[in-house]
Scaffold this motif. Structure first.
Motif, PDB file in Angstrom:
ATOM      1  N   GLU A   1     -47.423-100.527  13.454  1.00 43.39           N
ATOM      2  CA  GLU A   1     -48.465-100.899  12.487  1.00 43.39           C
ATOM      3  C   GLU A   1     -49.027-102.262  12.866  1.00 43.39           C
ATOM      4  O   GLU A   1     -48.272-103.191  13.141  1.00 43.39           O
ATOM      5  N   VAL A   2     -50.359-102.357  12.899  1.00 44.01           N
ATOM      6  CA  VAL A   2     -50.993-103.649  13.202  1.00 44.01           C
ATOM      7  C   VAL A   2     -51.985-103.989  12.091  1.00 44.01           C
ATOM      8  O   VAL A   2     -52.361-103.124  11.290  1.00 44.01           O
ATOM      9  N   ASP A   3     -52.409-105.257  12.045  1.00 36.42           N
ATOM     10  CA  ASP A   3     -53.474-105.634  11.111  1.00 36.42           C
ATOM     11  C   ASP A   3     -54.681-104.761  11.416  1.00 36.42           C
ATOM     12  O   ASP A   3     -55.064-104.642  12.590  1.00 36.42           O
ATOM     13  N   PRO A   4     -55.328-104.198  10.368  1.00 43.24           N
ATOM     14  CA  PRO A   4     -56.472-103.310  10.640  1.00 43.24           C
ATOM     15  C   PRO A   4     -57.524-103.931  11.549  1.00 43.24           C
ATOM     16  O   PRO A   4     -58.124-103.243  12.368  1.00 43.24           O
ATOM     17  N   GLU A   5     -57.727-105.246  11.467  1.00 41.85           N
ATOM     18  CA  GLU A   5     -58.786-105.822  12.331  1.00 41.85           C
ATOM     19  C   GLU A   5     -58.372-105.904  13.800  1.00 41.85           C
ATOM     20  O   GLU A   5     -59.207-106.151  14.660  1.00 41.85           O
ATOM     21  N   HIS A   6     -57.088-105.680  14.091  1.00 38.05           N
ATOM     22  CA  HIS A   6     -56.646-105.697  15.496  1.00 38.05           C
ATOM     23  C   HIS A   6     -56.610-104.316  16.138  1.00 38.05           C
ATOM     24  O   HIS A   6     -56.343-104.191  17.332  1.00 38.05           O
ATOM     25  N   ILE A   7     -56.885-103.282  15.360  1.00 31.88           N
ATOM     26  CA  ILE A   7     -56.738-101.910  15.880  1.00 31.88           C
ATOM     27  C   ILE A   7     -57.683-101.655  17.058  1.00 31.88           C
ATOM     28  O   ILE A   7     -57.386-100.847  17.945  1.00 31.88           O
ATOM     29  N   GLN A   8     -58.786-102.417  17.108  1.00 32.53           N
ATOM     30  CA  GLN A   8     -59.751-102.174  18.195  1.00 32.53           C
ATOM     31  C   GLN A   8     -59.240-102.591  19.578  1.00 32.53           C
ATOM     32  O   GLN A   8     -59.903-102.365  20.580  1.00 32.53           O
ATOM     33  N   MET A   9     -58.037-103.182  19.619  1.00 32.78           N
ATOM     34  CA  MET A   9     -57.442-103.520  20.929  1.00 32.78           C
ATOM     35  C   MET A   9     -56.528-102.408  21.435  1.00 32.78           C
ATOM     36  O   MET A   9     -55.951-102.519  22.528  1.00 32.78           O
ATOM     37  N   TYR A  10     -56.371-101.354  20.651  1.00 37.07           N
ATOM     38  CA  TYR A  10     -55.352-100.346  20.967  1.00 37.07           C
ATOM     39  C   TYR A  10     -55.899 -98.922  20.837  1.00 37.07           C
ATOM     40  O   TYR A  10     -56.916 -98.696  20.194  1.00 37.07           O
TER      41      TYR A  10
ATOM     42  N   SER B   1     -63.353 -99.042  16.281  1.00 33.68           N
ATOM     43  CA  SER B   1     -63.655-100.190  15.415  1.00 33.68           C
ATOM     44  C   SER B   1     -62.839 -99.998  14.135  1.00 33.68           C
ATOM     45  O   SER B   1     -62.455 -98.869  13.813  1.00 33.68           O
ATOM     46  N   PRO B   2     -62.548-101.075  13.402  1.00 34.21           N
ATOM     47  CA  PRO B   2     -61.768-100.921  12.173  1.00 34.21           C
ATOM     48  C   PRO B   2     -62.362 -99.860  11.254  1.00 34.21           C
ATOM     49  O   PRO B   2     -61.622 -99.117  10.583  1.00 34.21           O
ATOM     50  N   ALA B   3     -63.696 -99.746  11.206  1.00 38.17           N
ATOM     51  CA  ALA B   3     -64.327 -98.773  10.308  1.00 38.17           C
ATOM     52  C   ALA B   3     -64.059 -97.334  10.749  1.00 38.17           C
ATOM     53  O   ALA B   3     -63.926 -96.431   9.920  1.00 38.17           O
ATOM     54  N   GLU B   4     -63.957 -97.121  12.052  1.00 40.30           N
ATOM     55  CA  GLU B   4     -63.748 -95.743  12.566  1.00 40.30           C
ATOM     56  C   GLU B   4     -62.270 -95.361  12.654  1.00 40.30           C
ATOM     57  O   GLU B   4     -61.946 -94.194  12.859  1.00 40.30           O
ATOM     58  N   ALA B   5     -61.380 -96.359  12.562  1.00 40.42           N
ATOM     59  CA  ALA B   5     -59.957 -96.104  12.839  1.00 40.42           C
ATOM     60  C   ALA B   5     -59.337 -95.187  11.786  1.00 40.42           C
ATOM     61  O   ALA B   5     -59.497 -95.430  10.588  1.00 40.42           O
ATOM     62  N   PRO B   6     -58.625 -94.152  12.223  1.00 42.79           N
ATOM     63  CA  PRO B   6     -58.009 -93.248  11.250  1.00 42.79           C
ATOM     64  C   PRO B   6     -56.761 -93.836  10.579  1.00 42.79           C
ATOM     65  O   PRO B   6     -56.281 -93.283   9.588  1.00 42.79           O
TER      66      PRO B   6
END
Ligand code: G1P
Length: 300
Positions: free
Chosen positions: A165-174, A198-203
């Motif tokens: 689990e990561v901070d939602p704003e960091h998901i775009q690195m993974y 992007s955070p908005a698209e991340a499931p």
């Protein structure tokens, strides 16, 4: 638990990257050889594979990666000099890396992405499930992850990826996974995957960290996978296809890791990893922490 699946014995470590984030240090030295305290980063990764029982390691390398081969080979000159001096401690350190695993090397040629690097392992791996370990992620040896993933693969077949689990704003690195819970608290069933959304698209906020146990069916899919994000052949895209159709290579599960992970892929995280690991070392930690406390007190 059935033993229908062959025991996993092979690990693949992609190590062909240029390491541009660490220039000029990586102009003539592979980034994998940068020290984390006093060991090259790549040695931690090979030690992790060996600790999980994977004694056959294939490194996917490229130009300028010769130091990797030398590091995992014997160095008779150094060994004989240390033997003559009677320096058993340093001799053991020199021999440690060549005794870890049976090492193999293949070159990637064109750097066409992580999926392409994994595909270069196909002739060596054959028809067995295998592990992939990415060198930028260091997993603390006190928090075993890979052996748990191997166990889950033996239970369910198919493929298993490591998630955190990561901070939602960091998901775009993974790579990011859509997942459903299973009866095991630390295991999820992966239903979809997307590379660096992007955070908005991340499931979800479940990020892929660089450990995979893969069904060999992934090779067939990778051969047909078009370049994706960044114009590269993405492993995440091939895994998405596996997750979408279990008939191809079995299910995809995720082990949700809650232990200590150090990212050595970017300079800030690399420095943090060194400080944390140095603090925890029995030999260096006490003195280093005393210094660090007074440094922080005086400078910050
Ligand atoms: C790769 C993968 C990504 C994964 C990451 C883990 O990305 O493509 O899915 O989350 O490793 O470290 P890279 O960091 O190589 O860009």
């Amino acid at each position: 638990m059935t033993q229908a699946h062959p025991r996993i014995s092979k690990a693949v470590i992609p190590a062909a990257g240029l390491g541009t984030r660490f220039l000029p240090a990586t102009k003539a030295t592979p980034k994998e050889m940068l020290p984390v305290v006093d060991k090259p980063a790549i040695q931690y990764v090979v030690e992790e594979a060996a600790a999980a029982g994977l004694s056959d390691v294939l490194m996917v390398t490229g130009r300028n990666k010769r130091p990797l081969e030398d590091h995992f080979d014997r160095n008779y000159e150094l060994e004989s000099a240390l033997t003559k001096k009677g320096d058993a401690g340093r001799l053991a350190k020199v021999q440690e890396s060549s005794d870890l695993a049976t090492m193999h090397y293949v070159r990637q040629g064109d750097p066409k992405g992580l999926g392409h690097a994994v595909l270069c392992a196909a002739p060596h791996v054959g028809e067995e499930p295998f592990a992939v370990l990415l060198g930028d992620d260091l997993i603390d040896p006190r928090d075993p992850l890979l052996s748990r993933m191997v166990e889950i693969q033996e239970q369910h077949g198919g493929s298993v990826i490591a998630l955190m689990e990561v901070d939602p704003e960091h998901i775009q690195m993974y790579g990011c996974a859509a997942a459903e819970p299973t009866a095991d608290g630390d295991v999820v069933k992966v239903t979809g995957l997307v590379e660096k959304p992007s955070p908005a698209e991340a499931p979800s906020n479940l990020a892929i960290i660089g450990r995979y146990v893969l069904d060999p069916a992934v090779f067939g899919i990778l051969r047909e996978t078009e370049p994706g994000r960044g114009g590269e052949i993405q492993l995440t895209d091939a895994l998405q296809k596996l997750a979408a159709d279990e008939k191809v290579g079995g299910p995809v599960h995720g082990v949700v890791f809650k232990g200590r992970r150090y990212d050595t892929g970017d300079r800030g995280d690399y420095l943090r990893a060194i400080v944390r690991l140095a603090c925890e070392r029995e030999d260096l930690g006490p003195d280093f922490k005393t210094w660090l406390r007074s440094y922080v007190h005086e400078e910050m």
